[in-house]
Design an enzyme around this catalytic site. Structure first.
Site, mmCIF file in Angstrom:
data_model
loop_
_atom_site.group_PDB
_atom_site.id
_atom_site.type_symbol
_atom_site.label_atom_id
_atom_site.label_comp_id
_atom_site.label_asym_id
_atom_site.label_seq_id
_atom_site.Cartn_x
_atom_site.Cartn_y
_atom_site.Cartn_z
ATOM 1 N N SER A 289 -6.051 37.096 -56.162
ATOM 2 C CA SER A 289 -6.955 35.961 -56.187
ATOM 3 C C SER A 289 -6.281 34.556 -55.671
ATOM 4 C CB SER A 289 -7.482 35.590 -57.493
ATOM 5 O OG SER A 289 -8.050 34.399 -57.525
ATOM 6 N N HIS B 65 -9.437 38.467 -53.321
ATOM 7 C CA HIS B 65 -10.507 38.067 -54.175
ATOM 8 C C HIS B 65 -10.562 36.479 -53.767
ATOM 9 C CE1 HIS B 65 -12.755 38.527 -57.647
ATOM 10 N NE2 HIS B 65 -12.252 37.210 -58.108
ATOM 11 N N ASP C 188 -12.654 33.279 -55.360
ATOM 12 C CA ASP C 188 -13.368 32.614 -56.316
ATOM 13 C C ASP C 188 -14.052 31.560 -56.058
ATOM 14 O OD1 ASP C 188 -12.633 34.333 -58.578
ATOM 15 O OD2 ASP C 188 -10.469 33.784 -58.437
ATOM 16 N N MET D 87 -16.835 28.609 -56.867
ATOM 17 C CA MET D 87 -17.267 27.908 -58.270
ATOM 18 C C MET D 87 -17.998 26.665 -57.688
ATOM 19 S SD MET D 87 -13.955 28.157 -60.676
ATOM 20 C CE MET D 87 -12.790 29.628 -60.564
ATOM 21 N N MET E 13 -19.147 32.356 -58.698
ATOM 22 C CA MET E 13 -19.606 31.799 -59.913
ATOM 23 C C MET E 13 -20.234 30.472 -59.575
ATOM 24 S SD MET E 13 -15.723 32.218 -61.451
ATOM 25 C CE MET E 13 -15.203 32.630 -59.829
ATOM 26 N N GLY F 199 -7.835 30.161 -63.825
ATOM 27 C CA GLY F 199 -6.837 31.003 -63.568
ATOM 28 C C GLY F 199 -5.957 30.735 -64.932
HETATM 29 C C1 DX5 Z 1 -11.524 32.931 -63.104
HETATM 30 C C2 DX5 Z 1 -11.443 34.006 -61.839
HETATM 31 C C3 DX5 Z 1 -10.170 34.763 -61.567
HETATM 32 C C4 DX5 Z 1 -9.077 34.214 -61.645
HETATM 33 C C5 DX5 Z 1 -8.049 34.705 -62.301
HETATM 34 O O1 DX5 Z 1 -12.696 32.401 -63.212
HETATM 35 O O2 DX5 Z 1 -12.698 34.699 -61.696
HETATM 36 O O3 DX5 Z 1 -10.449 35.509 -60.353
HETATM 37 O O4 DX5 Z 1 -8.513 33.844 -60.241
HETATM 38 O O5 DX5 Z 1 -6.736 34.353 -62.470
HETATM 39 P P1 DX5 Z 1 -5.592 34.769 -63.392
HETATM 40 O O6 DX5 Z 1 -5.248 36.255 -62.766
HETATM 41 O O7 DX5 Z 1 -4.603 33.765 -63.269
HETATM 42 O O8 DX5 Z 1 -5.954 35.122 -64.722
HETATM 43 ZN ZN ZN Z 2 -12.776 35.989 -59.701
#
Ligand code: DX5
Ligand code: ZN
Length: 230
Positions: free
Chosen positions: A15, A40, A42, A44, A78, A156
């Site tokens: 990600s 990936h 993300d 937001m 998101m 994260g």
């Molecule tokens: C959180 C994101 C994740 C995030 C995961 O809302 O959807 O994809 O990047 O991060 P880690 O692997 O650090 O938990």
């Molecule tokens: Zn994610």
């Protein structure tokens, strides 16, 4: 391999939320060279979740590089009313688009919009949303992927919520084999084998890959932890 097949493979998906954005190109190249075939992203919006991150412009910036390595861009939206922006992310180069079940009253319609835009269609569930809500969309054949959030979305580097293992198992048993199961949040060397065994075939990892001193080595060690090759 097209996205429609790739999402069913066993893949660790770095990600870029956790990447050093000043060095994004270099960091992407490192994980792609290490074997990453799902990247990936993300997204937001500051409403569905408090932070604001990436838009279609970032997908567009990375898509060519990702595709040149034979990998796919896995976009996790998101955002509220995601159906309104599906076309923009698809045009920017997304291969797979996942919308949140909680972010629209029109999940079925949103999944259809994703398919019509030429991408594989995913639905994500927050930790408090039960697996069973995806049964009808799966039965209607509009769902390619179920994403189980194993942390609360938005940030994260959180700890995986323990109930996620049971929920992944429930999703895997409930959904047809043609629906992939992805897990997102708190995946590290300790939790990766457990989420893989519980039923996830796509494992998202941000911090565990990009916060490591050597992301390529971390990627490979995590993949080996998830799916040991003797
Ligand atoms: C959180 C994101 C994740 C995030 C995961 O809302 O959807 O994809 O990047 O991060 P880690 O692997 O650090 O938990
Ligand atoms: Zn994610």
């Amino acid at each position: 391999m097209p996205a429609s097949q790739r999402i069913h493979a066993r893949e660790l998906a770095p990600s870029i939320l956790a990447a050093d954005l000043l060095r994004l190109e270099a960091q992407l190249s490192e994980v792609l060279a290490a074997g990453a075939r799902v990247i990936h992203v993300d997204v937001m919006d500051g409403h569905f979740v408090p932070p604001i991150t990436f838009g279609p412009n970032v997908v567009s910036a990375i898509a060519e590089r990702v595709h040149a390595a034979g990998a796919i861009v896995d976009v996790h939206l998101m955002i509220e009313r995601p159906e309104r922006l599906v076309g923009d992310f698809a045009s920017a180069g997304a291969d797979s688009i996942t919308v949140h079940f909680e972010a629209t009253p029109h999940v079925h319609y949103a999944l259809q919009r994703v398919r019509e835009a030429g991408c594989t269609a995913g639905a994500a569930l927050c930790p408090a949303t039960p697996a069973a809500v995806l049964a009808d969309a799966a039965a209607d054949g509009v769902l390619d992927l179920a994403l189980c959030m194993s942390v609360n979305p938005g940030w994260g580097n959180q700890r995986l919520i323990g109930h996620s293992y049971a929920k992944l198992g429930e999703l895997r048993r409930m959904l047809p084999s043609g629906v992939a199961v992805e897990v997102d949040g708190g995946v590290d060397a300790a939790t990766a084998p457990r989420v893989a065994q519980a039923g996830a075939n796509l494992l998202v990892a941000g911090t565990a890959v990009f916060a490591a001193a050597d992301p390529a080595a971390a990627f490979q060690a995590l993949a080996q932890a998830a799916w040991p090759v003797s």
